[in-house]
Design an enzyme around this catalytic site. Structure first.
Site, PDB file in Angstrom:
ATOM      1  N   ARG A 251       0.783  -1.235   0.000  1.00 11.93           N
ATOM      2  CA  ARG A 251       0.000   0.000   0.000  1.00 11.93           C
ATOM      3  C   ARG A 251       0.816   1.287   0.000  1.00 11.93           C
ATOM      4  O   ARG A 251       0.267   2.353  -0.255  1.00 11.93           O
ATOM      5  CB  ARG A 251      -0.935   0.016   1.212  1.00 11.93           C
ATOM      6  CG  ARG A 251      -2.177  -0.838   0.997  1.00 11.93           C
ATOM      7  CD  ARG A 251      -3.102  -0.728   2.200  1.00 11.93           C
ATOM      8  NE  ARG A 251      -2.413  -1.204   3.376  1.00 11.93           N
ATOM      9  CZ  ARG A 251      -2.904  -2.113   4.214  1.00 11.93           C
ATOM     10  NH1 ARG A 251      -4.098  -2.611   4.025  1.00 11.93           N
ATOM     11  NH2 ARG A 251      -2.226  -2.495   5.261  1.00 11.93           N
TER      12      ARG A 251
ATOM     13  N   TYR B 260      -3.416 -19.045  12.929  1.00  9.40           N
ATOM     14  CA  TYR B 260      -4.569 -18.430  12.250  1.00  9.40           C
ATOM     15  C   TYR B 260      -5.748 -19.391  12.188  1.00  9.40           C
ATOM     16  O   TYR B 260      -6.904 -19.008  12.375  1.00  9.40           O
ATOM     17  CB  TYR B 260      -4.198 -17.978  10.830  1.00  9.40           C
ATOM     18  CG  TYR B 260      -3.554 -16.610  10.787  1.00  9.40           C
ATOM     19  CD1 TYR B 260      -4.260 -15.482  11.199  1.00  9.40           C
ATOM     20  CD2 TYR B 260      -2.259 -16.441  10.347  1.00  9.40           C
ATOM     21  CE1 TYR B 260      -3.680 -14.233  11.180  1.00  9.40           C
ATOM     22  CE2 TYR B 260      -1.659 -15.184  10.319  1.00  9.40           C
ATOM     23  CZ  TYR B 260      -2.378 -14.081  10.732  1.00  9.40           C
ATOM     24  OH  TYR B 260      -1.810 -12.848  10.726  1.00  9.40           O
TER      25      TYR B 260
HETATM   26  O1  CP3 Z   1       5.873  -7.962  -1.019  1.00  6.62           O
HETATM   27  C1  CP3 Z   1       5.785  -8.973  -0.273  1.00  6.62           C
HETATM   28  O2  CP3 Z   1       6.373  -9.066   0.817  1.00  6.62           O
HETATM   29  C2  CP3 Z   1       4.993 -10.168  -0.764  1.00  6.62           C
HETATM   30  C3  CP3 Z   1       3.654 -10.242  -0.382  1.00  6.62           C
HETATM   31  C4  CP3 Z   1       3.171 -10.712   0.972  1.00  6.62           C
HETATM   32  C5  CP3 Z   1       1.865 -10.405   1.400  1.00  6.62           C
HETATM   33  N1  CP3 Z   1       1.640 -11.068   2.565  1.00  6.62           N
HETATM   34  C6  CP3 Z   1       0.902  -9.568   0.682  1.00  6.62           C
HETATM   35  C7  CP3 Z   1      -0.068  -8.811   1.491  1.00  6.62           C
HETATM   36  C8  CP3 Z   1       3.760 -11.536   1.940  1.00  6.62           C
HETATM   37  C9  CP3 Z   1       5.154 -12.130   1.992  1.00  6.62           C
HETATM   38  C10 CP3 Z   1       2.770 -11.752   2.943  1.00  6.62           C
HETATM   39  C11 CP3 Z   1       2.990 -12.640   4.113  1.00  6.62           C
HETATM   40  C12 CP3 Z   1       2.080 -12.535   5.255  1.00  6.62           C
HETATM   41  N2  CP3 Z   1       0.709 -12.387   5.245  1.00  6.62           N
HETATM   42  C13 CP3 Z   1       2.489 -12.688   6.591  1.00  6.62           C
HETATM   43  C14 CP3 Z   1       3.900 -12.970   7.041  1.00  6.62           C
HETATM   44  C15 CP3 Z   1       4.755 -11.743   7.067  1.00  6.62           C
HETATM   45  C16 CP3 Z   1       4.401 -10.739   8.115  1.00  6.62           C
HETATM   46  O3  CP3 Z   1       4.021  -9.618   7.730  1.00  6.62           O
HETATM   47  O4  CP3 Z   1       4.495 -11.045   9.320  1.00  6.62           O
HETATM   48  C17 CP3 Z   1       1.344 -12.569   7.410  1.00  6.62           C
HETATM   49  C18 CP3 Z   1       1.309 -12.627   8.912  1.00  6.62           C
HETATM   50  C19 CP3 Z   1       0.229 -12.393   6.545  1.00  6.62           C
HETATM   51  C20 CP3 Z   1      -1.202 -12.243   6.916  1.00  6.62           C
HETATM   52  C21 CP3 Z   1      -1.684 -10.902   6.498  1.00  6.62           C
HETATM   53  N3  CP3 Z   1      -2.120 -10.607   5.207  1.00  6.62           N
HETATM   54  C22 CP3 Z   1      -1.717  -9.696   7.234  1.00  6.62           C
HETATM   55  C23 CP3 Z   1      -1.333  -9.560   8.697  1.00  6.62           C
HETATM   56  C24 CP3 Z   1      -2.181  -8.674   6.367  1.00  6.62           C
HETATM   57  C25 CP3 Z   1      -2.292  -7.190   6.672  1.00  6.62           C
HETATM   58  C26 CP3 Z   1      -3.654  -6.688   6.859  1.00  6.62           C
HETATM   59  C27 CP3 Z   1      -3.673  -5.179   6.664  1.00  6.62           C
HETATM   60  O5  CP3 Z   1      -4.565  -4.710   5.980  1.00  6.62           O
HETATM   61  O6  CP3 Z   1      -2.776  -4.504   7.189  1.00  6.62           O
HETATM   62  C28 CP3 Z   1      -2.416  -9.256   5.117  1.00  6.62           C
HETATM   63  C29 CP3 Z   1      -2.857  -8.571   3.897  1.00  6.62           C
HETATM   64  C30 CP3 Z   1      -1.735  -8.354   2.919  1.00  6.62           C
HETATM   65  N4  CP3 Z   1      -0.987  -9.348   2.368  1.00  6.62           N
HETATM   66  C31 CP3 Z   1      -1.292  -7.119   2.381  1.00  6.62           C
HETATM   67  C32 CP3 Z   1      -0.273  -7.395   1.483  1.00  6.62           C
HETATM   68  C33 CP3 Z   1       0.520  -6.448   0.621  1.00  6.62           C
HETATM   69  C34 CP3 Z   1      -1.880  -5.740   2.768  1.00  6.62           C
HETATM   70  C35 CP3 Z   1      -2.241  -4.867   1.635  1.00  6.62           C
HETATM   71  C36 CP3 Z   1      -3.594  -5.064   1.028  1.00  6.62           C
HETATM   72  O7  CP3 Z   1      -4.571  -5.409   1.708  1.00  6.62           O
HETATM   73  O8  CP3 Z   1      -3.674  -4.801  -0.180  1.00  6.62           O
END
Ligand code: CP3
Length: 337
Positions: free
Chosen positions: A27, A147
């Protein structure tokens, strides 16, 4: 191919320090926000063209030394029959948490899995487009299990801990199923062209050292020993896991990711010459440039004495200025020689 990242993973000398950022697609990028107005996160993940575009964008804009597949740790759980959505600002949320033996028995067995064809399709496209290595990834079994059992993000992981203490056999079955999935899913990514594999164990830091060693580490050892046959570098990243460092130090893998809370120099003393990845506090990128430069210099200094891949100590925050990240990549490449 720029192989600085792969060389650093293997502990080989490099011309300068390799750098990439966790959540380097996201984002904080105007282009990403524009795409997200039209598509859901999972639409971007499941369309190989869009996935390739989103994966490549930070590489082309920032000049980082590695790409990471744009996906989410929850994605391979869909075909296992897990009904989840990703809630903005929260993270993954399940319709029904898995708590009983029946819940776990209902997970679709590995051999019956279909529906991940978009993953190799995207990886093939990305590898044709980019000249840096592509990191494939999976959630690690504990973080995925948490999860599934909690049904969403949690502060204390009490349902998960209750299962691992109170129903060790059930916990073992769940971890076995998830470990099998992790092996199959990451193997699929490497066969499609991924050059390295990182497991994200974001919530492992919630466990004591004793519980980690007893209820999680054996599964990680099994996974990494199996994946070694793929011949690609293997990485591990856990958040808030300073108290686990001595335990992580002997895992059969190539690179230990270090979260921002823990001084990299201290991990270096305990992990020997093993390649470390990290660990600038992502919030420092919101500070004035002089502070960023000082903090990055400190991380670079503490990374010396063995392989080091510069990264943040967790994902890029949405408020980060892309120009700051670009400048940081340049700075690391200049200083790291
Ligand atoms: O660029 C990269 O690093 C690759 C993409 C990536 C995403 N998620 C895309 C994403 C990776 C490697 C992840 C891993 C992931 N997902 C983890 C492990 C890494 C960490 O951050 O601890 C975890 C715990 C998740 C679960 C998850 N998915 C969370 C906690 C969130 C955030 C929720 C929020 O809105 O803040 C997501 C959504 C997510 N996955 C986003 C992205 C870029 C947020 C942006 C969006 O919603 O478009």
């Amino acid at each position: 191919m720029n192989d600085r990242f792969l060389k650093a993973c293997r502990g080989e000398p490099t011309d300068t320090v390799a750098v990439w950022f966790m959540r380097q697609a996201g984002r904080y990028q105007a282009e990403y926000r524009t795409l997200r107005r039209r598509y859901q996160l999972l639409d971007l993940v499941q369309d190989p063209d869009l996935c390739c575009q989103v994966t490549a964008l930070p590489v082309e804009q920032l000049g980082v030394d590695a790409a990471i597949l744009f996906s989410d740790i929850m994605v391979p759980l869909g075909p296992m029959g897990v009904n989840y959505r990703i809630q903005e600002g929260v993270g993954p949320v399940l319709a029904h948490p898995l708590r009983t033996a029946d819940d776990i028995a209902r997970l679709v067995p590995l051999h019956a899995q279909r529906g991940l064809d978009f993953v190799p399709a995207a990886i093939e496209k990305i590898c044709r487009r980019l000249t840096v290595p592509l990191i494939g990834f999976s959630g690690a079994p504990f973080t995925l299990a948490s999860y599934l059992v909690e049904g969403g993000p949690s502060r204390q992981y009490l349902a998960t801990k209750r299962m691992l203490w109170g129903e060790p056999k059930l916990w073992g079955r769940l971890m076995d199923r998830l470990s099998e999935m992790v092996v199959a899913y990451t193997t699929l990514q490497v066969h499609a062209g991924a050059h390295a594999i990182q497991l994200f164990d974001s919530w492992a830091g919630a466990l004591s050292r004793q519980d980690f060693d007893r209820a999680v580490k054996p599964y990680l050892i099994g996974i990494y020993e199996t994946l070694a046959a793929l011949g690609v570098p293997l990485l591990y990243f856990a958040v808030g896991a300073g108290h686990l460092i001595d335990s992580l130090a002997d895992l059969p893998l190539d690179v230990i990711g270090v979260d921002w809370r823990h001084p990299l120099g201290e991990v270096r003393r305990r992990a020997g010459q093993r390649t470390l990845q990290g660990n600038l506090d992502p919030a420092v990128l919101l500070a004035p440039w002089e502070t960023i430069e000082d903090s990055a210099t400190e991380v670079l200094g503490q990374g010396k004495g063995g392989g080091h891949i510069f990264n943040l100590g967790h994902g890029v925050l949405p408020d980060t200025d892309p120009g700051t990240l670009r400048r940081l990549v340049e700075f690391v490449h200049q200083q790291g020689g």
